[in-house]
Motif scaffolding. Structure first.
Motif, PDB file in Angstrom:
ATOM      1  N   ASP A 132       0.840  -1.196   0.000  1.00  0.00           N
ATOM      2  CA  ASP A 132       0.000   0.000   0.000  1.00  0.00           C
ATOM      3  C   ASP A 132       0.876   1.247   0.000  1.00  0.00           C
ATOM      4  O   ASP A 132       2.084   1.185   0.211  1.00  0.00           O
ATOM      5  N   SER A 133       0.268   2.400  -0.243  1.00  0.00           N
ATOM      6  CA  SER A 133       1.033   3.653  -0.311  1.00  0.00           C
ATOM      7  C   SER A 133       1.543   4.013   1.086  1.00  0.00           C
ATOM      8  O   SER A 133       0.793   4.475   1.942  1.00  0.00           O
ATOM      9  N   PHE A 134       2.824   3.720   1.319  1.00  0.00           N
ATOM     10  CA  PHE A 134       3.407   3.986   2.633  1.00  0.00           C
ATOM     11  C   PHE A 134       4.570   4.975   2.559  1.00  0.00           C
ATOM     12  O   PHE A 134       5.119   5.353   3.594  1.00  0.00           O
ATOM     13  N   HIS A 135       4.940   5.387   1.355  1.00  0.00           N
ATOM     14  CA  HIS A 135       6.094   6.284   1.248  1.00  0.00           C
ATOM     15  C   HIS A 135       5.809   7.689   1.783  1.00  0.00           C
ATOM     16  O   HIS A 135       6.726   8.392   2.205  1.00  0.00           O
ATOM     17  N   GLN A 136       4.551   8.076   1.793  1.00  0.00           N
ATOM     18  CA  GLN A 136       4.227   9.414   2.277  1.00  0.00           C
ATOM     19  C   GLN A 136       4.555   9.562   3.761  1.00  0.00           C
ATOM     20  O   GLN A 136       5.244  10.505   4.167  1.00  0.00           O
ATOM     21  N   PHE A 137       4.076   8.599   4.586  1.00  0.00           N
ATOM     22  CA  PHE A 137       4.399   8.737   6.014  1.00  0.00           C
ATOM     23  C   PHE A 137       5.852   8.361   6.289  1.00  0.00           C
ATOM     24  O   PHE A 137       6.440   8.817   7.280  1.00  0.00           O
ATOM     25  N   MET A 138       6.481   7.552   5.411  1.00  0.00           N
ATOM     26  CA  MET A 138       7.899   7.267   5.592  1.00  0.00           C
ATOM     27  C   MET A 138       8.726   8.533   5.432  1.00  0.00           C
ATOM     28  O   MET A 138       9.690   8.767   6.178  1.00  0.00           O
ATOM     29  N   ARG A 139       8.351   9.373   4.462  1.00  0.00           N
ATOM     30  CA  ARG A 139       9.079  10.641   4.273  1.00  0.00           C
ATOM     31  C   ARG A 139       8.878  11.567   5.462  1.00  0.00           C
ATOM     32  O   ARG A 139       9.799  12.319   5.839  1.00  0.00           O
ATOM     33  N   GLU A 140       7.701  11.482   6.076  1.00  0.00           N
ATOM     34  CA  GLU A 140       7.461  12.294   7.282  1.00  0.00           C
ATOM     35  C   GLU A 140       8.347  11.826   8.433  1.00  0.00           C
ATOM     36  O   GLU A 140       8.911  12.633   9.182  1.00  0.00           O
ATOM     37  N   ILE A 141       8.479  10.507   8.547  1.00  0.00           N
ATOM     38  CA  ILE A 141       9.303   9.956   9.620  1.00  0.00           C
ATOM     39  C   ILE A 141      10.776  10.291   9.401  1.00  0.00           C
ATOM     40  O   ILE A 141      11.530  10.542  10.360  1.00  0.00           O
ATOM     41  N   LEU A 142      11.222  10.277   8.125  1.00  0.00           N
ATOM     42  CA  LEU A 142      12.626  10.563   7.819  1.00  0.00           C
ATOM     43  C   LEU A 142      13.061  11.937   8.308  1.00  0.00           C
ATOM     44  O   LEU A 142      14.246  12.167   8.578  1.00  0.00           O
ATOM     45  N   VAL A 143      12.110  12.855   8.426  1.00  0.00           N
ATOM     46  CA  VAL A 143      12.458  14.205   8.907  1.00  0.00           C
ATOM     47  C   VAL A 143      12.971  14.145  10.338  1.00  0.00           C
ATOM     48  O   VAL A 143      13.886  14.908  10.721  1.00  0.00           O
ATOM     49  N   TYR A 144      12.421  13.214  11.121  1.00  0.00           N
ATOM     50  CA  TYR A 144      12.758  13.157  12.537  1.00  0.00           C
ATOM     51  C   TYR A 144      13.653  11.960  12.893  1.00  0.00           C
ATOM     52  O   TYR A 144      14.421  12.045  13.861  1.00  0.00           O
TER      53      TYR A 144
END
Length: 276
Positions: free
Chosen positions: A102-114
């Motif tokens: 499923d589309s999980f890259h969006q929240f992965m990019r959010e997590i990468l910030v922190y």
């Protein structure tokens, strides 16, 4: 009962062979499917615990830091991430989302910030659960399907052998009934009487032989001595069982054998006459 008959038809009719293999494959793969779900659960559970210790704890530290700094934008973003990661059940559900592609890259990019190294965690899960485990499951299912196909082939061979044994017993019984004097051979009179007897004529009809075939059949089964022995009877009738093509081939084979015997008898005379 109707369902059992339907299954038997699907199993026996050649045109439904692929459908039967699919049905057998599904039923045989049920145990594999169960253990796949169990293994995926434990793999996801293990990664969920590691995620809580390594990723979620980092997010909580970042949340406390930005809350103390008064940066509401970052606080809201981290709280949104905690809604899908804050807890073992939520994190496992998110990992299943990753597993299903499923589309999980969006929240992965959010997590990468922190948590900058968090991509290693998620892609490690993808490598273990998707690439390794799913391919192993596919290999096991394919192997089960091949085993099912081999078992079906072996079963067909066994059924064919059982049918041949029944045919042999049927022919033995027929030969015993025809051999009136118990000599172990059939004379022309015994053979002809079997076609005139009503009960025996029915057995010949089941073998697809009519009364008008009597003389030709005796000539085909006899090797020239005027009597039909047990081996000649069994071998000839087994070869003629089936459609017209089987009978025609056997008739042609016997004609060739007779021609060969005649040639073997005639050729020495020609050779002796041609000798100086």
């Amino acid at each position: 009962i109707r369902l059992a008959r339907l299954i038997r038809v699907v199993r026996k009719v050649p045109i439904f062979r692929e459908a039967w293999m699919l049905i057998r494959g599904l039923s045989d793969s049920s145990r594999t499917l169960f253990w796949t779900v169990v293994v995926i659960f434990f793999v996801t559970y293990t990664f969920g615990i590691f995620g809580l210790v390594m990723v979620v704890s980092e997010l909580q530290v970042s949340l406390e830091f930005y809350a103390g700094e008064g940066k509401t934008e970052h606080v809201e973003r981290i709280e949104g991430l905690m809604q899908i990661l804050g807890g073992l059940d939520k994190l496992m559900y998110t990992l299943v989302q990753v597993l299903c592609g499923d589309s999980f890259h969006q929240f992965m990019r959010e997590i990468l910030v922190y948590v900058q190294w968090s991509w290693v965690y998620f892609y490690s899960y993808v490598a273990v659960a998707c690439l390794v485990l799913m391919n192993l499951v596919t290999a096991v299912i394919v192997e089960n399907a091949m085993d099912t196909s081999r078992n079906d082939h072996e079963q067909q061979v066994q059924e064919k052998e059982a049918k041949q044994q029944r045919d042999i017993k049927e022919l033995q019984h027929l030969f015993t009934l025809m051999d009136a004097d118990g000599s172990g051979t059939l004379s022309w009179d015994e053979f002809k009487d079997s076609f005139e007897d009503e009960r025996m004529a029915m057995k010949w009809m089941l073998l697809d032989f009519q009364q008008e075939d009597c003389h030709e059949l005796f000539a085909l089964l006899d090797d020239g001595d005027g009597e039909i022995e047990t081996g000649e009877f069994f071998d000839g009738l087994q070869k003629m069982r089936g459609g017209a093509s089987s009978k025609d081939i056997f008739r042609l084979q016997k004609s060739i054998e007779k021609v060969e015997r005649v040639l073997e008898e005639v050729l020495p005379h020609f050779r002796s006459r041609s000798a100086p």
